[in-house]
Design an enzyme around this catalytic site. Structure first.
Site, PDB file in Angstrom:
ATOM      1  CB  SER A 160       6.304   1.566  -2.931  1.00 55.59           C
ATOM      2  OG  SER A 160       5.978   1.300  -1.593  1.00 55.59           O
ATOM      3  CE1 TYR A 186       8.553   3.744   1.803  1.00 59.37           C
ATOM      4  CE2 TYR A 186       7.531   1.572   1.916  1.00 59.37           C
ATOM      5  CZ  TYR A 186       8.216   2.551   1.206  1.00 59.37           C
ATOM      6  OH  TYR A 186       8.552   2.323  -0.105  1.00 59.37           O
TER       7      TYR A 186
END
Length: 321
Positions: A160, A186
């Site tokens: 992402s 993340y």
């Protein structure tokens, strides 16, 4: 660094849907494995690939919920898999390999985002363990089935734009010395997804296995379950009624648009001779150092990909023979 990280100039843009990018593609006779393929982006990916004629194997943590989600979707099989449980990964892979079937596409879709600190049974930080290490061990275990694909296999790893946050800390990937930061964790895991695709492509291309990493877009869905309403609002992701803002030009997408790049990477003939690249908006992404688009050079650096592979082998004990 990948020397193929150059946009192809496809006709698709950010508003394209998964069905649109796969128009006229026939996946009849192909078998696809989609982790986390029973909700959100994964469910739309499963639905479209089934629509194209593929048999879709979906390993998930909650089998009953997945079977309910697949009502009305044909050619799906559900198996139990917990990516942070190495034994669960081995059991699923062993059961699948016993069927002697090949895998034409492996889509590593499952993931978590910005969670409170948790760890797997080996002590690895949870986001790194779920998003990367579990998929690393799974891909290695399923490698024999990928090698059997008659027309060559593809591996698609969902990264992402979160990889822009940071690279990988090779000295402390599991936050054992540094304070835990859910966004740093993340970002590290999403960089790992991109580098993993590059490393898989390096190892697989001589046997017809190509790999890609994907930015699906910003989609409000199950991935955001650990965020507070204040955090979600800070991203401008919801309108005044609390509904997701859909504005593909600013990267805010619905599930059909968010699944498009995964399906494009899994099916497009344009990628037959290309691999190891990071893609967005159903095209190969551009290399970008600062602007909020494209891929950071460190996330497609082949030397960094090899360092990550070695680290992953050390942490999981898994490797391609």
């Amino acid at each position: 660094m990948s020397n193929q990280q150059i946009p192809l100039g496809t006709n698709w843009g950010p508003a394209a849907t998964a069905e649109q990018v796969a128009e006229n593609i026939d996946m009849t006779g192909k078998l696809v494995v989609v982790t986390g393929g029973a909700s959100g982006l994964g469910l739309e990916t499963t639905r479209v690939l089934s629509l194209l004629g593929a048999q879709v194997v979906v390993p998930v943590r909650r089998v009953a919920e997945a079977e309910e989600a697949f009502e009305g979707i044909s050619r799906t099989e559900v198996y139990e898999l917990d990516l942070v449980d190495r034994g669960s990964v081995r059991r699923f892979a062993s059961e699948f390999l016993q069927s002697s079937r090949s895998i034409d596409r492996l889509i590593l879709n499952a993931g978590v985002m910005a969670t409170p600190l948790f760890r797997d049974n080996e002590g690895n930080e949870g986001q790194f363990a779920t998003n990367h290490l579990g998929h690393f061990a799974l891909t290695v275990a399923l490698w024999p089935a990928l090698l059997q694909a008659k027309d060559g296999a593809r591996v698609v790893a969902l990264s992402s734009r979160g990889h822009h946050i940071c690279g990988i800390d090779p000295e402390d990937p599991n936050f054992l010395q540094r304070p835990y930061d859910k966004w740093q964790a993340y970002g590290q895991s999403k960089t790992a997804n991109s580098l993993f695709a590059a490393a898989v492509d390096t190892r697989g291309r001589k046997n017809g296995i190509r790999a890609y990493s994907v930015h699906p877009g910003s989609v409000v869905g199950p991935l955001a379950r650990h965020l507070s309403s204040e955090e979600i609002n800070s991203f401008g992701a919801l309108d005044e009624n609390g509904s997701p803002v859909i504005d593909p030009k600013s990267d805010k997408k619905n599930f059909a648009q968010g699944a498009a790049t995964s399906v494009w990477c899994a099916t497009s003939p344009s990628l037959n001779d290309i691999g190891g690249v990071y893609c967005e908006n159903s095209d190969v992404a551009s290399l970008e150092e600062t602007v909020r688009k494209g891929v950071r050079p460190y996330a497609v650096d082949l030397e960094e990909a090899e360092k990550l592979w070695k680290l992953s082998v050390d942490l999981t004990g898994a490797n391609i023979k």
